[in-house]
Motif scaffolding. Structure first.
Motif, mmCIF file in Angstrom:
data_model
loop_
_atom_site.group_PDB
_atom_site.id
_atom_site.type_symbol
_atom_site.label_atom_id
_atom_site.label_comp_id
_atom_site.label_asym_id
_atom_site.label_seq_id
_atom_site.Cartn_x
_atom_site.Cartn_y
_atom_site.Cartn_z
ATOM 1 N N UNK A 150 10.433 -3.247 1.604
ATOM 2 C CA UNK A 150 10.503 -1.906 0.999
ATOM 3 C C UNK A 150 11.700 -1.816 0.059
ATOM 4 N N UNK A 151 12.835 -2.334 0.489
ATOM 5 C CA UNK A 151 14.030 -2.292 -0.367
ATOM 6 C C UNK A 151 13.827 -3.101 -1.642
ATOM 7 N N UNK A 152 13.270 -4.310 -1.512
ATOM 8 C CA UNK A 152 13.059 -5.149 -2.695
ATOM 9 C C UNK A 152 12.044 -4.515 -3.646
ATOM 10 N N UNK A 153 10.956 -3.973 -3.093
ATOM 11 C CA UNK A 153 9.937 -3.344 -3.946
ATOM 12 C C UNK A 153 10.453 -2.047 -4.564
ATOM 13 N N UNK A 154 11.228 -1.288 -3.797
ATOM 14 C CA UNK A 154 11.803 -0.047 -4.348
ATOM 15 C C UNK A 154 12.688 -0.361 -5.540
ATOM 16 N N UNK A 155 13.529 -1.394 -5.405
ATOM 17 C CA UNK A 155 14.388 -1.787 -6.523
ATOM 18 C C UNK A 155 13.572 -2.262 -7.713
ATOM 19 N N UNK A 156 12.546 -3.067 -7.430
ATOM 20 C CA UNK A 156 11.714 -3.594 -8.516
ATOM 21 C C UNK A 156 11.048 -2.460 -9.280
ATOM 22 N N UNK A 157 10.510 -1.477 -8.552
ATOM 23 C CA UNK A 157 9.846 -0.345 -9.210
ATOM 24 C C UNK A 157 10.874 0.519 -9.942
ATOM 25 N N UNK A 158 12.028 0.748 -9.315
ATOM 26 C CA UNK A 158 13.041 1.617 -9.909
ATOM 27 C C UNK A 158 13.567 1.058 -11.225
ATOM 28 N N UNK A 159 13.748 -0.268 -11.279
ATOM 29 C CA UNK A 159 14.365 -0.873 -12.456
ATOM 30 C C UNK A 159 13.348 -1.472 -13.435
ATOM 31 N N UNK A 160 12.065 -1.153 -13.260
ATOM 32 C CA UNK A 160 11.029 -1.643 -14.170
ATOM 33 C C UNK A 160 10.357 -0.443 -14.838
ATOM 34 N N UNK A 161 10.432 -0.413 -16.155
ATOM 35 C CA UNK A 161 9.836 0.695 -16.908
ATOM 36 C C UNK A 161 8.399 0.408 -17.322
ATOM 37 N N UNK A 162 8.072 -0.859 -17.529
ATOM 38 C CA UNK A 162 6.701 -1.225 -17.911
ATOM 39 C C UNK A 162 6.454 -2.664 -17.506
ATOM 40 N N UNK A 163 5.179 -2.983 -17.333
ATOM 41 C CA UNK A 163 4.832 -4.356 -16.987
ATOM 42 C C UNK A 163 4.258 -4.460 -15.592
ATOM 43 N N UNK A 164 4.691 -5.493 -14.850
ATOM 44 C CA UNK A 164 4.088 -5.786 -13.551
ATOM 45 C C UNK A 164 5.142 -6.157 -12.526
ATOM 46 N N UNK A 201 0.814 -1.210 0.000
ATOM 47 C CA UNK A 201 0.000 0.000 0.000
ATOM 48 C C UNK A 201 0.849 1.261 0.000
ATOM 49 N N UNK A 202 1.944 1.244 0.770
ATOM 50 C CA UNK A 202 2.819 2.415 0.819
ATOM 51 C C UNK A 202 3.566 2.632 -0.487
ATOM 52 N N UNK A 203 3.852 1.541 -1.190
ATOM 53 C CA UNK A 203 4.648 1.641 -2.418
ATOM 54 C C UNK A 203 3.781 1.779 -3.669
ATOM 55 N N UNK A 204 2.464 1.650 -3.504
ATOM 56 C CA UNK A 204 1.586 1.634 -4.680
ATOM 57 C C UNK A 204 1.633 2.944 -5.473
ATOM 58 N N UNK A 205 1.817 4.075 -4.755
ATOM 59 C CA UNK A 205 1.847 5.360 -5.471
ATOM 60 C C UNK A 205 3.042 5.434 -6.415
ATOM 61 N N UNK A 206 4.194 4.862 -6.015
ATOM 62 C CA UNK A 206 5.362 4.854 -6.885
ATOM 63 C C UNK A 206 5.127 3.988 -8.116
ATOM 64 N N UNK A 207 4.444 2.857 -7.897
ATOM 65 C CA UNK A 207 4.143 1.979 -9.025
ATOM 66 C C UNK A 207 3.136 2.633 -9.966
ATOM 67 N N UNK A 208 2.138 3.285 -9.408
ATOM 68 C CA UNK A 208 1.120 3.938 -10.233
ATOM 69 C C UNK A 208 1.727 5.069 -11.054
ATOM 70 N N UNK A 209 2.725 5.756 -10.493
ATOM 71 C CA UNK A 209 3.362 6.854 -11.227
ATOM 72 C C UNK A 209 4.047 6.358 -12.488
ATOM 73 N N UNK A 210 4.475 5.091 -12.487
ATOM 74 C CA UNK A 210 5.121 4.506 -13.672
ATOM 75 C C UNK A 210 4.174 3.577 -14.429
ATOM 76 N N UNK A 211 2.871 3.578 -14.008
ATOM 77 C CA UNK A 211 1.841 2.745 -14.647
ATOM 78 C C UNK A 211 2.208 1.260 -14.589
ATOM 79 N N UNK A 212 2.685 0.826 -13.429
ATOM 80 C CA UNK A 212 3.049 -0.581 -13.214
ATOM 81 C C UNK A 212 1.966 -1.270 -12.398
ATOM 82 N N UNK A 213 1.639 -2.505 -12.758
ATOM 83 C CA UNK A 213 0.686 -3.298 -11.980
ATOM 84 C C UNK A 213 1.412 -3.897 -10.782
ATOM 85 N N UNK A 214 0.800 -3.801 -9.605
ATOM 86 C CA UNK A 214 1.374 -4.337 -8.382
ATOM 87 C C UNK A 214 0.440 -5.432 -7.867
ATOM 88 N N UNK A 215 0.905 -6.687 -7.930
ATOM 89 C CA UNK A 215 0.037 -7.848 -7.678
ATOM 90 C C UNK A 215 0.540 -8.589 -6.443
#
Length: 444
Positions: free
Chosen positions: A297-311, A261-275
């Protein structure tokens, strides 16, 4: 013997020299014979010519044979020496052999056969002694060389030990400096964040759109900087062994939902699906919730940072042996297999340049690995360039007191009893997928 031998006969009696010459001629030995009649001539002949063997009379007119043999060895003249003795001089001949003579022969036994036999034996013994001496010398040189190498290795070992001590001290001072600086930086950063949040509250006065945007940037950058400072502080504490786990009974599914929930805004900013996908019969575990949250948080931050599109997927499932697995999967840029061995090193990033696209301290994965090890767990990496990465963490459902340096208290024992009772309530659960979906609906 087929080779031609150079033989020296040392005797002051012409008749006895003639007898030896005749016997050698009749022995069939190919030779070149030289004769002298005293010790000084013998020394001169042996110094100026190379002989294969010398027959020396025990009684010479100018010096005794013992002195002659010692003189020859002092001049490093080493050839087979056969002492010619008279009847009754055998004991003296034995003494001469102790100082260097190879053999002795009584003049009364001089014949072609015995002389040839003594000659062959003397040459064989001398050659064997020379080979043994050469081998001994080589062995001695090798031994001395090994001693020198060992001394050099010991010197290098001592230098390495001194360097290691210096490095350990430097590392300790570095960690102490990082901890001190991180602690000192947290106070002004918290003040910047706090005042930024106050300025954004309506009751303290309205801001223009441009002012609001500027304060929000201050707030976001302050939070980001505080996160980096916290990473450095945690890493320095881990290096110093000062970071301790504080285990308690927690709901793993709830922690995951909170972090997502805390990281969802970062994913939404890059239009990434968070499942999220759970396959847990019992989500209760005994662990440090803040550190579990930090890992996620560290694992999700890295995943969002290094993912440009997808899920991005966060999965949790039960494992045999009262363990649980948490996986974070992404469709990001991926990691080359050659970088796997470096990915968990502190301050290490795949792109080390100052113009790199993805910023950060390079401490996140190093901290995760250290925390997982403290929890007696394991971390696994699967990745392919251009496809994505999967980080999987396997942890015990209850960390022991030895892992966290915290004694098992009555509270922890009560936590274990609660886990056991909850597990009994879940012994007949519905199918895992249905349980998972139902649990998700309740959480949402």
């Amino acid at each position: 013997m087929d080779e031609k031998l150079k033989i020296l006969v040392v005797d002051d009696d012409e008749v006895e020299r003639m007898a030896i010459r005749r016997a050698l001629d009749n022995s069939g030995v190919r030779m070149e014979l030289s004769e002298v009649n005293n010790g000084h001539s013998a020394i001169s002949a042996l110094r100026n010519n190379k002989f294969d063997c010398a027959f020396i009379d025990y009684r010479l007119p100018d010096q005794d044979t013992l002195t002659l043999i010692k003189t020859l060895y002092s001049l490093n003249i080493k050839i087979p020496l056969v002492v010619l003795t008279s009847q009754g001089d055998e004991q003296v001949a034995v003494e001469l052999m102790k100082v260097g003579a190879v053999d002795y022969l009584s003049k009364s036994r001089v014949s072609a056969e015995t002389l040839a036999q003594v000659l062959r034996h003397a040459i064989r013994v001398h050659r064997a002694e020379m080979q043994a001496a050469i081998a001994y010398q080589q062995l001695r040189e090798s031994h001395e060389q090994l001693i020198r190498k060992n001394q050099e290795l010991e010197r290098q070992r001592q230098q390495i030990q001194i360097q290691n001590l210096k490095l350990l001290e430097a590392s300790r001072l570095k960690s102490q400096f990082l901890a001190t600086m991180s602690h000192e930086l947290r106070t002004p950063m918290n003040a910047i964040i706090g005042f930024s949040q106050i300025l954004l509250r309506p009751k303290f006065g309205s801001l223009t759109g441009q002012q609001t945007d500027m304060v929000e940037r201050i707030l976001n950058n302050g939070k980001h900087l505080l996160m980096l400072v916290n990473e450095v502080l945690d890493f320095s504490r881990l290096e110093e062994g000062q970071l301790e786990l504080k285990p308690e009974l927690v709901d793993l599914a709830k922690i995951i939902n909170t972090v997502v929930g805390e990281m969802s805004s970062l994913a939404e900013a890059k239009k990434l699906s968070l499942i999220i996908n759970f396959n847990l019969q019992n989500p209760l575990i005994v662990n440090d919730p803040s550190r579990i949250k930090q890992i996620l948080i560290n694992l999700l931050s890295n995943a969002i940072k290094f993912t440009e599109s997808g899920s991005i997927w966060v999965e949790a499932k039960d494992l045999p042996g009262n363990r649980v697995a948490i996986a974070v999967k992404d469709t990001g840029i991926g990691i080359a297999s050659k970088d796997f061995k470096h990915i968990f090193e502190a301050f290490r990033q795949v792109d080390q340049s100052i113009t790199r696209k993805y910023p950060g301290t390079g401490l996140g994965l190093a901290i995760i690995e250290s925390l997982v090890q403290m929890m007696n767990g394991k971390i696994f990496l699967e990745s392919e360039l251009g496809v994505g990465s999967i980080f999987t963490i396997e942890l015990p459902k209850q960390i022991s007191s030895s892992n966290s340096s915290v004694p098992k208290s009555s509270v922890q024992m009560e936590n274990q009893q609660m886990i056991n009772s909850t597990q009994r309530l879940h012994q007949s659960p519905p199918k895992s997928n249905q349980s998972s979906n139902k649990y998700q609906k309740l959480k949402r």
